[in-house]
Design an enzyme around this catalytic site. Structure first.
Site, PDB file in Angstrom:
ATOM      1  N   CYS A 146      13.660  10.960  -3.922  1.00  0.00           N
ATOM      2  CA  CYS A 146      14.137  11.496  -5.199  1.00  0.00           C
ATOM      3  C   CYS A 146      15.018  10.554  -6.016  1.00  0.00           C
ATOM      4  O   CYS A 146      14.798  10.418  -7.221  1.00  0.00           O
ATOM      5  CB  CYS A 146      14.792  12.858  -5.002  1.00  0.00           C
TER       6      CYS A 146
ATOM      7  N   ARG B 239      14.026   8.687   8.801  1.00  0.00           N
ATOM      8  CA  ARG B 239      15.209   9.487   9.114  1.00  0.00           C
ATOM      9  C   ARG B 239      15.561   9.278  10.574  1.00  0.00           C
ATOM     10  O   ARG B 239      14.682   9.287  11.444  1.00  0.00           O
ATOM     11  CB  ARG B 239      14.969  10.972   8.815  1.00  0.00           C
TER      12      ARG B 239
ATOM     13  N   GLN C 295       5.602  11.450   2.934  1.00  0.00           N
ATOM     14  CA  GLN C 295       5.602  12.747   2.245  1.00  0.00           C
ATOM     15  C   GLN C 295       4.544  12.772   1.144  1.00  0.00           C
ATOM     16  O   GLN C 295       4.260  11.741   0.529  1.00  0.00           O
ATOM     17  CB  GLN C 295       6.969  13.008   1.609  1.00  0.00           C
TER      18      GLN C 295
ATOM     19  N   ASP D  36       5.043  13.698  -1.780  1.00  0.00           N
ATOM     20  CA  ASP D  36       6.228  14.036  -2.546  1.00  0.00           C
ATOM     21  C   ASP D  36       5.949  13.965  -4.035  1.00  0.00           C
ATOM     22  O   ASP D  36       5.133  13.158  -4.484  1.00  0.00           O
ATOM     23  CB  ASP D  36       7.332  13.034  -2.178  1.00  0.00           C
TER      24      ASP D  36
ATOM     25  N   HIS E  51       8.206  14.800  -8.018  1.00  0.00           N
ATOM     26  CA  HIS E  51       9.347  15.344  -8.754  1.00  0.00           C
ATOM     27  C   HIS E  51       8.899  15.617 -10.184  1.00  0.00           C
ATOM     28  O   HIS E  51       8.241  14.778 -10.806  1.00  0.00           O
ATOM     29  CB  HIS E  51      10.527  14.379  -8.709  1.00  0.00           C
TER      30      HIS E  51
ATOM     31  N   LYS F 257      15.723  26.694  -2.956  1.00  0.00           N
ATOM     32  CA  LYS F 257      14.344  26.228  -2.817  1.00  0.00           C
ATOM     33  C   LYS F 257      13.441  27.367  -2.372  1.00  0.00           C
ATOM     34  O   LYS F 257      13.858  28.281  -1.666  1.00  0.00           O
ATOM     35  CB  LYS F 257      14.256  25.085  -1.803  1.00  0.00           C
TER      36      LYS F 257
ATOM     37  N   HIS G 168      12.030  19.220  -7.042  1.00  0.00           N
ATOM     38  CA  HIS G 168      11.565  18.461  -5.881  1.00  0.00           C
ATOM     39  C   HIS G 168      10.470  19.298  -5.222  1.00  0.00           C
ATOM     40  O   HIS G 168      10.725  20.462  -4.865  1.00  0.00           O
ATOM     41  CB  HIS G 168      12.691  18.265  -4.860  1.00  0.00           C
TER      42      HIS G 168
END
Length: 665
Positions: free
Chosen positions: A355, A384, A402, A404, A406, A492, A538
């Site tokens: 992000c 991570r 991910q 992912d 945004h 979320k 997100h």
């Protein structure tokens, strides 16, 4: 006198000190017998309590029975943990106890054995002793103790771990112990009235593992005994059947059988994808990329390694640093062996999420209100720092990718964008074979950024988007809210899939974030000519490729839909005379876009069938001398004993149609 309001709205006036058990008895003997706990709301949120705990304030009261399954299961599992701990100390004198919580499907307890670590061979004896304790029907009784009383008791009993923990408990907090007969433990409770309320045939001890005291590998190694606990034998049997099926579907086992991937200690928590596994990955990635392109997302790629100052500004350094891999920005030294760490270098970190980098792309150039929404997607590789003991196959890893994205939106666009996302996610899940899932709204946590007004608005917008969407009504009817489960910067929506054997997996998510754009100074020029903050959504549908592929493997038991199968067909010969024809069949299938292999080995056809069945090959095209002469194939489907004889052209056309990805049909 206290005013106690019951679920039907009636109010009972009772003396202070009356217990929920007294009220149950006053209502009727049937309820008194069935009640196992009480939910008490004194205006500060409902709390599950013992039936014997006196009431001291006006309250709303509901009596919990085994029909209240969620509460009843939590109570039973907590009780089973205490009974197990007592049984272990009876059987193995000198064993110290530490902690024993309930879990999602059972319980565990960590022990410090006196002589040797426990093993799975000890479990039958512990189970038998647990049933003896349950049969004694000892009452669970709650007592409030001082911290000094706790420390003194544990020291006298030689419970050094408990004494250490008691010494750290805060002054002034109500500290409780629970007894069952002569045995006791520190515990917040609550518990059922007695051990006899447990069904002695509704639990099973499942395994023993090692665990460090307080989760720190510098501390003593303990023996953790796991069990599964239920309200009755029928529930236990259903769970054990599910576990048996889950073991057959274990993605690590199937991954090895299908030659998809492996893991090894040289790269803890990272996956070595083999060619067949990476075909599966690429099919998933290509499918998701097509869906994102169609939904007007722009794909980007951002750096792996970023300066720590960026993470400080975003807030992740303070909230998430222990999970980040931190790297000193050192100049390599070619004269010395090994790593050189001077201590003076600036710090960098491998990105744990994408992000902040996407905000930096958004900030390049001036953005107008007309440019929004901007949908920015990345198949972003992140790291991570998960503890070694928490890693699990490809389901929980340290390096992951991910799906992912945004979405930067104006305030007036937010609900509509979340609605569109929900419908896209639903379509993807349908395509991937998941028809059952739940939508949950994770609300503000105790520690968070932003004002209450901001959180009120953000949470309400997500509620509205779900209800405004075209999700099936049965999905909307299951919608629930999760107090305190939101991220520190945003509420979320979570999407929890139910797989083929009834397990749930939290995968997709969308978060409504007004904090990060402010912290990183993202803005656009509004219709009024002034700067405004966008809201940053997100969102992910799969979550991570690694974990979702693991879920897919277990959901389909390796029998993927044809479009995802790494090998879609194998052409196997009965006799060597058919080798040339087998190559011809494979070439025509390959030309039609089918992923095909040949098996020309000098083995019996039944051996080949068994081997390719284990490898989960969906289609086996058997050819012999007769098939070669007639231009046909004998088609065997995975899991079927039957053969279908087709011309080569018919087989190619049929498999080509079946192998199309769902979004291309």
């Amino acid at each position: 006198m206290l005013s106690i309001t019951l679920p039907d709205g009636s109010v009972r006036e009772v003396a202070s000190g009356t217990t929920p058990a007294d009220i149950a008895a006053a209502i009727g003997p049937g309820l008194a017998k069935a009640a196992i706990a009480a939910r008490v709301d004194e205006g500060q949120g409902g709390e599950l309590r013992d039936l014997s705990r006196p009431l001291t304030q006006d309250a709303r009261l509901s009596l919990v029975t085994q029909k209240d399954e969620a509460d009843a299961l939590e109570l039973a599992r907590h009780d089973f943990a205490h009974v197990m701990a007592e049984a272990v100390q009876h059987l193995f004198p000198g064993t110290q106890i530490t902690f024993g919580p309930a879990t999602d499907d059972g319980f565990y307890y960590d022990f410090a054995p006196k002589d040797r670590p426990f093993t799975d061979e000890d479990l039958p004896a512990i189970e038998a002793e647990m049933r003896r304790i349950i049969a004694k029907n000892e009452p669970f009784t709650r007592e409030v103790w001082s911290r000094e009383q706790l420390i003194e008791t544990w020291q006298k009993q030689g419970e050094t771990f408990k004494a250490e923990w008691a010494a750290e408990l805060p002054d002034g907090e109500e500290l409780t112990i629970y007894r069952q007969g002569a045995w006791l433990d520190m515990c917040r409770g609550p518990h059922m009235p007695s051990t006899g309320r447990l069904d002695p045939n509704a639990f099973k001890l499942t395994r023993v593992s090692g665990a460090y005291w307080r989760g720190d590998q510098k501390n003593a190694m303990l023996s953790r005994v796991y069990g599964t606990g239920w309200l009755n034998k029928k529930q236990l049997d259903a769970h054990l059947t599910m576990l048996e099926e889950a073991a057959k579907r274990d993605h690590r086992k199937i991954g090895a059988e299908m030659d998809l991937f492996h893991l090894q200690s040289e790269a803890q928590g990272s996956v070595f994808w083999h060619p067949k596994g990476y075909i599966l990955w690429r099919q998933m990635e290509a499918y998701m990329r097509r869906r994102l392109d169609a939904a007007d997302y722009a794909e980007v790629k951002t750096p792996q390694l970023m300066d720590a100052r960026q993470w400080e500004q975003s807030g992740h350094w303070g909230k998430y640093r222990e999970n980040m891999f931190v790297v000193p920005d050192e100049i390599p030294n070619t004269e010395d062996e090994g790593a050189v760490i001077s201590g003076d270098a600036d710090m960098m970190a491998l990105k744990p999420m994408n992000c902040p980098a996407h905000v930096l792309i958004f900030k390049q150039g001036i953005k107008s209100y007309r440019d929004l929404p901007i949908r920015m997607a990345e198949f972003g590789c992140c790291h991570r720092n998960e503890p070694h003991g928490a890693l699990h196959g490809i389901m929980r890893v340290r390096q992951f990718t991910q799906d992912d994205a945004h979405i930067f939106v104006r305030e007036d666009q937010l609900v509509e964008e979340v609605r569109k996302f929900c419908e896209l996610l639903h379509s993807v899940y349908q395509d991937l074979g998941f028809t059952d899932y739940a939508v949950k709204l994770a609300l503000r946590p105790e520690k968070r950024f932003g004002s209450d007004e901001m959180w009120d608005r953000s949470e309400q917008e997500l509620r509205e988007a779900v209800q405004a969407s075209n999700l099936p009504q049965d999905i909307k009817d299951k919608f629930e809210e999760l107090p305190g489960e939101g991220a520190f910067y945003a509420p979320k929506l979570e999407f929890h899939l139910t797989d083929a054997i009834g397990r749930t997996w939290q995968v997709g998510t969308i978060q409504s974030d007004r904090v990060l754009p402010d912290r990183l100074d993202a803005s656009y020029v509004g219709e009024d000519g002034n700067r405004h903050r966008p809201v940053m959504l997100h969102r992910a549908i799969l979550g991570t490729f690694e974990r979702f592929i693991g879920i897919l493997i277990e959901h389909h038991a390796g029998r993927f839909p044809l479009w995802l199968s790494p090998v879609q067909a194998v052409v196997a010969t009965i006799v060597s005379d058919a080798d040339d024809y087998a190559h011809e069949v494979a070439a025509k299938l390959r030309a039609a876009g089918i992923r095909v292999e040949t098996d020309l080995r000098n083995e019996k056809i039944n051996y080949k069938v068994r081997e390719h069945s284990v490898a989960k090959v969906p289609n086996l095209l058997v050819v012999g001398k007769r098939e070669a002469e007639e231009g046909k194939v004998a088609l065997r489907r995975l899991g079927s004993q039957a053969q279908t004889f087709l011309t080569l052209e018919e087989a190619v056309q049929m498999l080509r149609d079946e192998a199309r990805a769902p979004d291309l049909r």
